[in-house]
Write a protein that holds these residues in place. Structure first.
Motif, PDB file in Angstrom:
ATOM      1  N   ALA A 159      -2.628  27.777 -27.581  1.00  0.00           N
ATOM      2  CA  ALA A 159      -2.156  27.333 -29.512  1.00  0.00           C
ATOM      3  C   ALA A 159      -1.461  27.951 -30.186  1.00  0.00           C
ATOM      4  N   ILE A 168      -0.618  22.541 -29.191  1.00  0.00           N
ATOM      5  CA  ILE A 168      -1.153  23.374 -28.394  1.00  0.00           C
ATOM      6  C   ILE A 168      -0.326  22.185 -27.230  1.00  0.00           C
ATOM      7  N   ALA A 180      -8.119  22.144 -25.932  1.00  0.00           N
ATOM      8  CA  ALA A 180      -7.526  22.295 -27.019  1.00  0.00           C
ATOM      9  C   ALA A 180      -8.347  22.463 -27.976  1.00  0.00           C
ATOM     10  N   ALA A 217      -9.252  26.654 -27.880  1.00  0.00           N
ATOM     11  CA  ALA A 217      -7.571  27.015 -28.301  1.00  0.00           C
ATOM     12  C   ALA A 217      -8.247  26.678 -30.109  1.00  0.00           C
TER      13      ALA A 217
END
Length: 201
Positions: A27, A98, A122, A125
């Motif tokens: 990210a 991301i 995701a 992150a």
């Protein structure tokens, strides 16, 4: 002028593993497509042997993003980019990208498994990401004498202002990005040194 919203203050990378597949989520801050594609190129360079580099980004205020995009990068349609973007859209963070790099472990996850894995990577992150409040800034054009340039630069350095552009004509013309909270103060300062704000409404 821009509204205040959180943006990434630094980049972060996390790793999620399931059934021998590794999902490396990165990210980072990105506020233009060019900067986003540059980040993607850097990740591809770092992990050149990975099967997939799937990604999503959103720019501007997260409550009404100015631009958003995603890519499945060879994964079955809708199983990678969309889950990453969904995570972004549920977090109040703007100017963010991301990238999830996948190393295939030999065991197929199926469409549902891929959606869950990309979402989980995701999400991890975003949990690890540090953010800061984007400061609302105003762009001003100041015309001043050559002898005043260093004085103006010094004032700006004390008030979190940035010189975005400078032109030397019969006077110095500086394009300045300044936090809104210092706007009135700067106008008074500019007047005190005989400077003129050209683009004042």
């Amino acid at each position: 002028m821009t509204a205040n919203y959180p943006v990434p203050s630094s980049s972060c990378e996390v790793c999620y593993e399931i059934k021998k597949s590794r999902f490396i989520a990165f990210a980072t801050f990105a506020d233009t497509r060019e900067s986003a594609m540059q980040r993607l190129a850097e990740v591809k360079q770092k992990y050149p042997d990975a099967r997939h580099h799937c990604w999503a980004y959103q720019f501007g205020n997260p409550k009404s993003a100015a631009s958003a995009a995603m890519s499945d990068d060879g994964e079955p349609s809708g199983t990678a980019g969309k889950p990453i973007l969904n995570v972004l859209q549920h977090k109040n963070v703007g100017d963010i990208m991301i990238i999830v790099t996948r190393y295939f472990g030999g065991v197929k996850l199926g469409a549902g498994g891929l959606v869950r894995a990309y979402s989980a990577a995701a999400q991890m992150a975003m949990e690890a990401l540090k953010t800061e409040q984007q400061v609302a800034r105003e762009l001003l054009e100041l015309s001043c004498g050559f002898g005043d340039e260093q004085l103006v630069r010094h004032w700006l350095s004390q008030h979190d202002g940035v010189v975005e552009n400078i032109e030397y004509r019969d006077q110095v013309v500086m394009t300045i990005a300044l936090p809104l909270e210092h706007s009135a103060l700067f106008r008074a300062y500019a007047a005190s040194i005989g400077g003129q704000i050209i683009n004042d409404n």
